[in-house]
Design an enzyme around this catalytic site. Sequence first.
Site, PDB file in Angstrom:
ATOM      1  N   GLU A   1     100.497  56.158 118.624  1.00 52.63           N
ATOM      2  CA  GLU A   1     101.512  57.210 118.694  1.00 52.63           C
ATOM      3  C   GLU A   1     102.877  56.629 118.321  1.00 52.63           C
ATOM      4  O   GLU A   1     103.729  57.313 117.794  1.00 52.63           O
ATOM      5  CB  GLU A   1     101.535  57.801 120.117  1.00 52.63           C
ATOM      6  CG  GLU A   1     102.223  59.147 120.229  1.00 52.63           C
ATOM      7  CD  GLU A   1     102.375  59.628 121.674  1.00 52.63           C
ATOM      8  OE1 GLU A   1     101.931  58.939 122.609  1.00 52.63           O
ATOM      9  OE2 GLU A   1     102.980  60.697 121.845  1.00 52.63           O
ATOM     10  N   ARG A  46      96.234  47.918 129.197  1.00 51.54           N
ATOM     11  CA  ARG A  46      96.048  48.737 130.399  1.00 51.54           C
ATOM     12  C   ARG A  46      94.595  49.058 130.663  1.00 51.54           C
ATOM     13  O   ARG A  46      94.214  49.329 131.802  1.00 51.54           O
ATOM     14  CB  ARG A  46      96.929  49.985 130.302  1.00 51.54           C
ATOM     15  CG  ARG A  46      98.397  49.660 130.517  1.00 51.54           C
ATOM     16  CD  ARG A  46      99.285  50.814 130.186  1.00 51.54           C
ATOM     17  NE  ARG A  46      99.843  50.731 128.855  1.00 51.54           N
ATOM     18  CZ  ARG A  46     100.243  51.776 128.141  1.00 51.54           C
ATOM     19  NH1 ARG A  46     100.108  52.996 128.627  1.00 51.54           N
ATOM     20  NH2 ARG A  46     100.764  51.613 126.949  1.00 51.54           N
TER      21      ARG A  46
HETATM   22  O1  LIG Z   1      95.233  57.140 121.693  1.00 50.71           O
HETATM   23  P1  LIG Z   1      96.239  56.202 121.097  1.00 50.71           P
HETATM   24  O2  LIG Z   1      97.276  56.911 120.283  1.00 50.71           O
HETATM   25  O3  LIG Z   1      95.603  55.079 120.356  1.00 50.71           O
HETATM   26  O4  LIG Z   1      97.090  55.571 122.287  1.00 50.71           O
HETATM   27  C1  LIG Z   1      96.527  55.094 123.481  1.00 50.71           C
HETATM   28  C2  LIG Z   1      96.735  53.615 123.636  1.00 50.71           C
HETATM   29  O5  LIG Z   1      98.136  53.306 123.681  1.00 50.71           O
HETATM   30  C3  LIG Z   1      98.397  52.534 124.844  1.00 50.71           C
HETATM   31  O6  LIG Z   1      98.268  51.167 124.622  1.00 50.71           O
HETATM   32  P2  LIG Z   1      99.314  50.267 123.841  1.00 50.71           P
HETATM   33  O7  LIG Z   1      98.799  50.035 122.453  1.00 50.71           O
HETATM   34  O8  LIG Z   1     100.683  50.826 123.996  1.00 50.71           O
HETATM   35  O9  LIG Z   1      99.166  48.859 124.535  1.00 50.71           O
HETATM   36  P3  LIG Z   1      99.383  48.270 126.008  1.00 50.71           P
HETATM   37  O10 LIG Z   1      98.257  48.782 126.872  1.00 50.71           O
HETATM   38  O11 LIG Z   1      99.280  46.805 125.742  1.00 50.71           O
HETATM   39  O12 LIG Z   1     100.733  48.702 126.507  1.00 50.71           O
HETATM   40  C4  LIG Z   1      97.346  52.987 125.822  1.00 50.71           C
HETATM   41  O13 LIG Z   1      97.152  52.052 126.869  1.00 50.71           O
HETATM   42  C5  LIG Z   1      96.149  53.138 124.946  1.00 50.71           C
HETATM   43  O14 LIG Z   1      95.464  51.913 124.744  1.00 50.71           O
HETATM   44  N1  LIG Z   2     102.883  58.626 125.633  1.00 47.00           N
HETATM   45  C1  LIG Z   2     102.206  57.520 125.959  1.00 47.00           C
HETATM   46  N2  LIG Z   2     102.373  56.961 127.186  1.00 47.00           N
HETATM   47  C2  LIG Z   2     101.672  55.848 127.530  1.00 47.00           C
HETATM   48  N3  LIG Z   2     100.812  55.246 126.710  1.00 47.00           N
HETATM   49  C3  LIG Z   2     100.629  55.769 125.503  1.00 47.00           C
HETATM   50  N4  LIG Z   2      99.816  55.403 124.489  1.00 47.00           N
HETATM   51  C4  LIG Z   2     100.031  56.260 123.470  1.00 47.00           C
HETATM   52  N5  LIG Z   2     100.917  57.193 123.804  1.00 47.00           N
HETATM   53  C5  LIG Z   2     101.297  56.911 125.074  1.00 47.00           C
END
Ligand SMILES: O=P(O)(O)OC[C@H]1O[C@H](OP(=O)(O)OP(=O)(O)O)[C@H](O)[C@@H]1O
Ligand SMILES: Nc1ncnc2[nH]cnc12
Length: 201
Positions: free
Chosen positions: A120, A83
Site C-alpha cells: 500500500e 508483524r
Molecule cells: O496487503 P498488503 O498491501 O501487502 O499489506 C499488508 C502488509 O503490510 C504490512 O507489513 P509491512 O510490509 O509494512 O512490514 P512490517 O510488518 O515489517 O511493518 C503488514 O504487516 C502486512 O504484511
Molecule cells: N494501513 C495499514 N496499516 C498497517 N499495516 C499496513 N499494511 C498495509 N497497509 C497497512
Amino acid sequence: MSDDISVVALSGLGSDRAAEVRALIRDVPGYPHDPIVFRDITPLLADGEALRDVVEAFARLCEGSSDGATGHPVDVVAGMEARGFLLGAPLATRLGVGFVPLRKAGKLPPPVERVSYDLEYGSAAIELRTGTLPAGARVLLVDDVLATGGTAAAAAELVERCGGQVVAAAFLLELGGLGGRERLTGRVVETLLRVDDPASS
Ligand SMILES: O=P(O)(O)OC[C@H]1O[C@H](OP(=O)(O)OP(=O)(O)O)[C@H](O)[C@@H]1O
Ligand SMILES: Nc1ncnc2[nH]cnc12
C-alpha cells in the site's frame, strides 16, 4: 467510528470481544504518509488477554469449532516479516506445529527463493530458505493486516515454489476496499476483523 461497522459482521471472536479487540488497534492517519491510515497493533500485542484471544481465534480456524465450523489442519505456520511473526509464532506454539519465517530480502543466508511485491505504501521482496519446508507441507499463512494482498500473494507464491501447500491465509485485520481479497481469489482467506479503509473511498 463509521469505518468500524463491519467489525461485528466478520468477527470469529464474538461481537462484543471483537469490538474490544478492535479498540486495541490504533488508527494513525497520515502514517507513513497521506492518505494512509496506519493500523498499529502494538497496543493489542501489549494486552495479554487480547493477544491470547486472537491466537485462540486463529487456532479455532485451524482446528474447527464446536459450533460446526470446519477447520484447516496444518503442518506449518508461516508468518510474514515482521508483524506476521508476532502472531504466527505463538499460534504455531499453540497448535504444536513448526513456524517458518518469510523474511524480507537480504536477511537469510543463501540459498533462498525470492518473490517481489508492491505494498500500500511501497515495495518489498520476501525470501524463504530453500529446503526449509517439508515437501507437501500444509501451510497456514499468518499476518496482521490484509490490505492490497500483495504481501500475501507473494507469500503464497513463495511457499508453493518451495514445495508447500497453502491451505489458508489468516489475518487479524482486513482493510476492505483495497483489493486484498480479490488478489487472493481462489485461496481460502480468513480474517478476524474487518474495517473499510478510507483510502479506498
Ligand atoms: O496487503 P498488503 O498491501 O501487502 O499489506 C499488508 C502488509 O503490510 C504490512 O507489513 P509491512 O510490509 O509494512 O512490514 P512490517 O510488518 O515489517 O511493518 C503488514 O504487516 C502486512 O504484511
Ligand atoms: N494501513 C495499514 N496499516 C498497517 N499495516 C499496513 N499494511 C498495509 N497497509 C497497512
